[in-house]
Design an enzyme around this catalytic site. Structure first.
Site, PDB file in Angstrom:
ATOM      1  N   ASP A  52       0.862  -1.190   0.000  1.00  0.00           N
ATOM      2  CA  ASP A  52       0.000   0.000   0.000  1.00  0.00           C
ATOM      3  C   ASP A  52       0.896   1.237   0.000  1.00  0.00           C
ATOM      4  OD1 ASP A  52      -1.726   2.209   1.166  1.00  0.00           O
ATOM      5  OD2 ASP A  52      -3.183   0.581   1.097  1.00  0.00           O
ATOM      6  N   ILE A  53       0.536   2.232  -0.790  1.00  0.00           N
ATOM      7  CA  ILE A  53       1.367   3.443  -0.867  1.00  0.00           C
ATOM      8  C   ILE A  53       1.169   4.354   0.347  1.00  0.00           C
ATOM      9  CG2 ILE A  53       1.553   3.419  -3.381  1.00  0.00           C
ATOM     10  CD1 ILE A  53      -0.537   5.720  -3.411  1.00  0.00           C
ATOM     11  N   HIS A  68     -10.441  -4.831  -3.285  1.00  0.00           N
ATOM     12  CA  HIS A  68      -9.104  -5.101  -2.771  1.00  0.00           C
ATOM     13  C   HIS A  68      -9.188  -5.438  -1.288  1.00  0.00           C
ATOM     14  CE1 HIS A  68      -9.865  -0.740  -2.726  1.00  0.00           C
ATOM     15  NE2 HIS A  68      -9.078  -0.649  -1.652  1.00  0.00           N
ATOM     16  N   VAL A 102     -10.736   3.314  -4.302  1.00  0.00           N
ATOM     17  CA  VAL A 102     -10.455   2.772  -5.637  1.00  0.00           C
ATOM     18  C   VAL A 102     -11.517   1.718  -5.905  1.00  0.00           C
ATOM     19  CG1 VAL A 102      -8.811   1.548  -7.099  1.00  0.00           C
ATOM     20  CG2 VAL A 102      -7.976   3.227  -5.438  1.00  0.00           C
ATOM     21  N   HIS A 133      -7.233  -5.405   2.119  1.00  0.00           N
ATOM     22  CA  HIS A 133      -6.106  -4.866   2.874  1.00  0.00           C
ATOM     23  C   HIS A 133      -5.592  -5.948   3.818  1.00  0.00           C
ATOM     24  CE1 HIS A 133      -6.785  -0.505   2.002  1.00  0.00           C
ATOM     25  NE2 HIS A 133      -8.020  -0.947   1.769  1.00  0.00           N
ATOM     26  N   ASN A 139     -13.209  -2.738   2.014  1.00  0.00           N
ATOM     27  CA  ASN A 139     -14.058  -1.554   2.124  1.00  0.00           C
ATOM     28  C   ASN A 139     -15.026  -1.577   0.944  1.00  0.00           C
ATOM     29  OD1 ASN A 139     -12.586  -0.597   4.353  1.00  0.00           O
ATOM     30  ND2 ASN A 139     -11.128   0.445   3.033  1.00  0.00           N
TER      31      ASN A 139
END
Length: 121
Positions: free
Chosen positions: A29-30, A99, A95, A101, A86
């Site tokens: 993750d950025i 995805h 986004v 996490h 999410n």
């Protein structure tokens, strides 16, 4: 399609890839929220959890088992970790490509963040 995560899958933009197979890709993750924070995404574009169909059951299960493998490989599976999907804006999705996490590497509190809603007087 102008999807950030599809561009990562298609190698159009760089990412710190941690795992990849025929179905999923995992990358750092950025904006990490823990010492270890990665995202596991399907290579197939699915916008939200609400868009998952019966045909996607095995794919989503594969995302979860991949998260467990990554936690084990990184050495924090036994101590514990958190996985989070999410969904849509109120769920914190930014986004619109599902995805998962994967967060670990320290004790994680609950709730994960302060509720910003005020109780009516």
């Amino acid at each position: 399609m102008d999807c950030l995560f599809c561009k990562i899958v298609n190698q159009e933009i760089p990412a710190d890839i941690l795992y990849e197979d025929d179905l999923v890709i995992a990358f750092s993750d950025i904006n990490p929220q823990a010492p270890f924070h990665c995202l596991v995404i399907p290579k197939k574009h699915i916008s939200t959890l609400n868009d998952i169909t019966e045909q996607d059951r095995e794919l989503v299960g594969h995302m979860v088992t991949t998260a467990g493998k990554i936690a084990a490989d990184k050495g924090f599976a036994q101590e514990g970790y958190r996985t989070v999907f999410n969904c849509n804006s109120h769920g914190g999705q930014t986004v619109y490509h599902i995805h998962l996490h994967v967060l670990g590497g320290k004790p994680l509190g609950w709730p994960p963040y302060q509720d910003t809603l005020k109780t009516p007087v």
